[in-house]
Design a protein around this motif. Structure first.
Motif, PDB file in Angstrom:
ATOM      1  N   UNK A 256       0.837  -1.176   0.000  1.00 23.87           N
ATOM      2  CA  UNK A 256       0.000   0.000   0.000  1.00 23.87           C
ATOM      3  C   UNK A 256       0.883   1.241   0.000  1.00 23.87           C
ATOM      4  N   UNK A 257       0.531   2.232  -0.800  1.00 25.65           N
ATOM      5  CA  UNK A 257       1.312   3.457  -0.882  1.00 25.65           C
ATOM      6  C   UNK A 257       0.597   4.573  -0.123  1.00 25.65           C
ATOM      7  N   UNK A 258       1.388   5.465   0.446  1.00 29.54           N
ATOM      8  CA  UNK A 258       0.885   6.602   1.228  1.00 29.54           C
ATOM      9  C   UNK A 258       1.250   7.886   0.502  1.00 29.54           C
ATOM     10  N   UNK A 259       0.326   8.842   0.522  1.00 25.95           N
ATOM     11  CA  UNK A 259       0.608  10.171  -0.027  1.00 25.95           C
ATOM     12  C   UNK A 259       0.002  11.222   0.882  1.00 25.95           C
ATOM     13  N   UNK A 260       0.768  12.280   1.142  1.00 21.06           N
ATOM     14  CA  UNK A 260       0.241  13.449   1.844  1.00 21.06           C
ATOM     15  C   UNK A 260       0.666  14.679   1.069  1.00 21.06           C
ATOM     16  N   UNK A 261      -0.179  15.724   1.113  1.00 25.40           N
ATOM     17  CA  UNK A 261       0.091  16.927   0.330  1.00 25.40           C
ATOM     18  C   UNK A 261      -0.116  18.176   1.177  1.00 25.40           C
ATOM     19  N   UNK A 262       0.859  18.490   2.033  1.00 23.22           N
ATOM     20  CA  UNK A 262       0.708  19.660   2.905  1.00 23.22           C
ATOM     21  C   UNK A 262       0.713  20.971   2.120  1.00 23.22           C
ATOM     22  N   UNK A 263      -0.129  21.887   2.576  1.00 27.52           N
ATOM     23  CA  UNK A 263      -0.216  23.246   2.024  1.00 27.52           C
ATOM     24  C   UNK A 263       0.423  24.210   3.012  1.00 27.52           C
ATOM     25  N   UNK A 264       1.350  24.997   2.546  1.00 33.11           N
ATOM     26  CA  UNK A 264       1.919  26.106   3.319  1.00 33.11           C
ATOM     27  C   UNK A 264       2.419  27.140   2.333  1.00 33.11           C
ATOM     28  N   UNK A 265       1.986  28.369   2.505  1.00 32.25           N
ATOM     29  CA  UNK A 265       2.316  29.460   1.595  1.00 32.25           C
ATOM     30  C   UNK A 265       1.081  29.899   0.846  1.00 32.25           C
ATOM     31  N   UNK A 266       0.711  31.174   0.982  1.00 35.42           N
ATOM     32  CA  UNK A 266      -0.549  31.665   0.444  1.00 35.42           C
ATOM     33  C   UNK A 266      -0.391  33.066  -0.135  1.00 35.42           C
ATOM     34  N   UNK A 267      -1.092  33.318  -1.240  1.00 37.46           N
ATOM     35  CA  UNK A 267      -1.301  34.665  -1.761  1.00 37.46           C
ATOM     36  C   UNK A 267      -2.766  34.779  -2.173  1.00 37.46           C
ATOM     37  N   UNK A 268      -3.374  35.965  -2.048  1.00 32.85           N
ATOM     38  CA  UNK A 268      -4.755  36.124  -2.523  1.00 32.85           C
ATOM     39  C   UNK A 268      -4.811  36.091  -4.035  1.00 32.85           C
ATOM     40  N   UNK A 269      -5.986  35.844  -4.584  1.00 29.53           N
ATOM     41  CA  UNK A 269      -6.183  35.939  -6.023  1.00 29.53           C
ATOM     42  C   UNK A 269      -6.111  37.396  -6.458  1.00 29.53           C
ATOM     43  N   UNK A 270      -5.634  37.610  -7.698  1.00 33.58           N
ATOM     44  CA  UNK A 270      -5.580  38.951  -8.253  1.00 33.58           C
ATOM     45  C   UNK A 270      -6.896  39.340  -8.905  1.00 33.58           C
ATOM     46  N   UNK A 271      -6.973  40.613  -9.308  1.00 32.33           N
ATOM     47  CA  UNK A 271      -8.182  41.121  -9.954  1.00 32.33           C
ATOM     48  C   UNK A 271      -8.319  40.622 -11.381  1.00 32.33           C
ATOM     49  N   UNK A 272      -7.211  40.216 -12.002  1.00 32.38           N
ATOM     50  CA  UNK A 272      -7.235  39.729 -13.375  1.00 32.38           C
ATOM     51  C   UNK A 272      -6.081  38.756 -13.573  1.00 32.38           C
ATOM     52  N   UNK A 273      -5.945  38.222 -14.785  1.00 28.18           N
ATOM     53  CA  UNK A 273      -4.909  37.225 -15.057  1.00 28.18           C
ATOM     54  C   UNK A 273      -3.510  37.793 -14.864  1.00 28.18           C
ATOM     55  N   UNK A 274      -3.304  39.025 -15.262  1.00 22.91           N
ATOM     56  CA  UNK A 274      -1.983  39.624 -15.139  1.00 22.91           C
ATOM     57  C   UNK A 274      -1.578  39.746 -13.674  1.00 22.91           C
ATOM     58  N   UNK A 275      -2.493  40.197 -12.839  1.00 18.54           N
ATOM     59  CA  UNK A 275      -2.179  40.317 -11.420  1.00 18.54           C
ATOM     60  C   UNK A 275      -2.004  38.944 -10.787  1.00 18.54           C
ATOM     61  N   UNK A 276      -2.828  37.972 -11.209  1.00 20.46           N
ATOM     62  CA  UNK A 276      -2.648  36.597 -10.733  1.00 20.46           C
ATOM     63  C   UNK A 276      -1.236  36.097 -11.043  1.00 20.46           C
ATOM     64  N   UNK A 277      -0.754  36.357 -12.257  1.00 21.44           N
ATOM     65  CA  UNK A 277       0.571  35.893 -12.660  1.00 21.44           C
ATOM     66  C   UNK A 277       1.651  36.508 -11.775  1.00 21.44           C
ATOM     67  N   UNK A 278       1.494  37.781 -11.428  1.00 26.29           N
ATOM     68  CA  UNK A 278       2.463  38.445 -10.548  1.00 26.29           C
ATOM     69  C   UNK A 278       2.453  37.799  -9.168  1.00 26.29           C
TER      70      UNK A 278
END
Length: 455
Positions: A256-278
């Motif tokens: 049996x294989x085990x996988x975990x995917x911890x999340x750490x590190x956050x930024x809010x979504x941007x107002x548009x695609x360009x801001x999201x990319x930044x």
């Protein structure tokens, strides 16, 4: 129940298939989000259930293993989950692993139910599978046919209007002071990181139901681990983006294989695609966020090593950016093999509570959290399914609302709610920036509660 029968039926949206059963104890919907998840599940009418309160002396992990029972066969071309146990582990279940004297809420440490039948919704092939298990093929067939009948029940009327009139939130300045205190303790060498959360509370509007919140979130901001669970007098609504632990078998058998995917590190979504990319580029390059993520990766490697053969723990992916409705996250993947003779219950004991919402070192971080926060209850716990074949899937209960029904007010407006959002605090954390991060994480829940539903 070694026999299993699958019956195919035309597609129906799993949220509205679940809605008629929203008040039945231990009714549960687990809905895949917009991240490529194929299967969703509806479960009801368990053949066994129990809750473990704080004063119950039983070993929760041994009791869970006994409820799951010995491995049973599944159909190889069927969904990953073909019957078994659903469980809600509150954060304070961690006090059964390390005796820290944690205070409790009214939520049980662990609530579990075993289901001999379910509906599985295949988002890829747009079909529904009714699954029944039994000691004979005819019994399994009857259970599958009965589960198919769940689709015939009409859905209740949706609530029209905002679900909540107002929300109260912990004082922001007090939160920033708590963050500053944690930074001082990190600089002093007590810990490396701790996840500190804020609390939002309120009441559902008259006529609103917890399931309305679940449906609203599914429409407005679908997440990979959306879920609704009804318990007596309580309901859980989760819109979690984070996997905790997953156990799968290899094709043709084997380890049996085990996988975990911890999340750490956050930024809010941007107002548009360009801001999201930044913002994505900024998150990817952030030394602070990468260090925060790496600490939890190392913690999870250590937790998995407790139940894995030497040398089997690996990190196939670090610092991948995933985008959700309101935020971008850094996500890493840790894998290993489950040692021979051990089960998912052993893995849960080894790794609970999730490292991404405690900190490092885990035990000392939990002590710090207990000094700065009220008991968490379901928040930062886990919701899981444990399959009859040994497979396991679980989410970290972030972006989650716990609701309690007022015994004195059962007129449709008697639901109290609490939700929290936290941030991982490290040595170079800025208290105000961490406060803003909690608000970005809570934004989808805020909109779902306070704005009129989208149709």
């Amino acid at each position: 129940m070694r026999h299993v029968v699958l019956i195919s039926a035309p597609w129906r949206d799993p949220v509205w298939a679940a809605a008629p059963w929203r008040d039945e104890p231990f009714a549960c919907a687990m809905i895949s989000g917009g991240q490529g998840g194929r299967w969703s599940y509806l479960l009801r009418d368990p053949d066994a259930s129990w809750t473990l309160e704080a004063d119950d002396p039983r070993d929760p992990f041994a009791a869970l293993a006994a409820l799951i029972g010995p491995p049973q066969p599944v159909e190889p071309d069927g969904p990953p989950f073909q019957g078994g146990v659903i469980g809600l582990a509150s954060y304070e279940l961690g006090d059964r692993v390390e005796r820290l004297g944690l205070a409790r809420t009214g939520w049980p440490d662990l609530a579990c139910a075993r289901y001999p039948a379910l509906l599985a919704f295949d988002h890829l092939q747009r079909r529904v599978l009714a699954i029944g298990r039994g000691g004979s093929r005819s019994f399994a067939q009857a259970r599958a046919e009965a589960a198919l009948g769940w689709l015939a029940r009409p859905s209740p009327k949706e609530h029209d209007g905002p679900l909540c009139e107002a929300l109260s939130v912990d004082d922001g300045e007090a939160y920033e002071a708590a963050v500053a205190q944690v930074v001082e303790r990190i600089v002093g060498g007590e810990i490396f990181q701790a996840n500190i959360a804020r609390s939002w509370t309120g009441r559902l509007a008259a006529g609103a139901h917890p399931f309305d919140l679940f449906a609203q979130l599914r429409t407005a901001s679908p997440a990979p681990f959306s879920a609704y669970l009804r318990l007596p007098g309580r309901a859980l609504v989760s819109n979690s983006p984070e996997r905790f632990l997953k156990v799968t078998g290899k094709e043709g058998g084997g380890d049996l294989t085990i996988e975990t995917q911890p999340i750490k590190g956050t930024r809010p979504r941007g107002a548009d695609q360009a801001q999201d990319a930044v913002l994505i580029a900024e998150l990817s390059a952030s030394a602070k966020d990468r260090a925060e993520n790496l600490m939890i990766v190392d913690l999870m490697r250590n937790d998995l090593a407790r139940v894995s053969p030497p040398g089997s723990v690996s990190v196939p992916e670090l610092f991948r950016v995933e985008t959700f409705a309101n935020v971008h996250h850094l996500v890493s993947t840790v894998t290993s093999r489950l040692a021979e003779g051990l089960t998912a219950a052993d893995l849960l004991r080894a790794a609970f509570p999730p490292g991404s919402i405690t900190g490092a070192p885990k035990i000392q971080a939990m002590k710090v959290i207990a000094q700065l926060e009220a008991p968490r209850g379901p928040y930062c716990g886990a919701l899981f399914w444990a399959g009859v074949d040994g497979a396991f899937e679980s989410s970290v209960l972030i972006r989650t609302v716990g609701l309690e029904e007022d015994a004195a007010s059962r007129d449709g407006g008697g639901w109290r709610l609490e939700a929290r959002a936290g941030a991982g605090i490290v040595a170079d954390s800025d208290p105000h920036a961490e406060r803003l991060e909690t608000e970005a994480k809570f934004a989808a829940l805020r909109r779902a509660l306070l704005e009129a539903p989208r149709r």
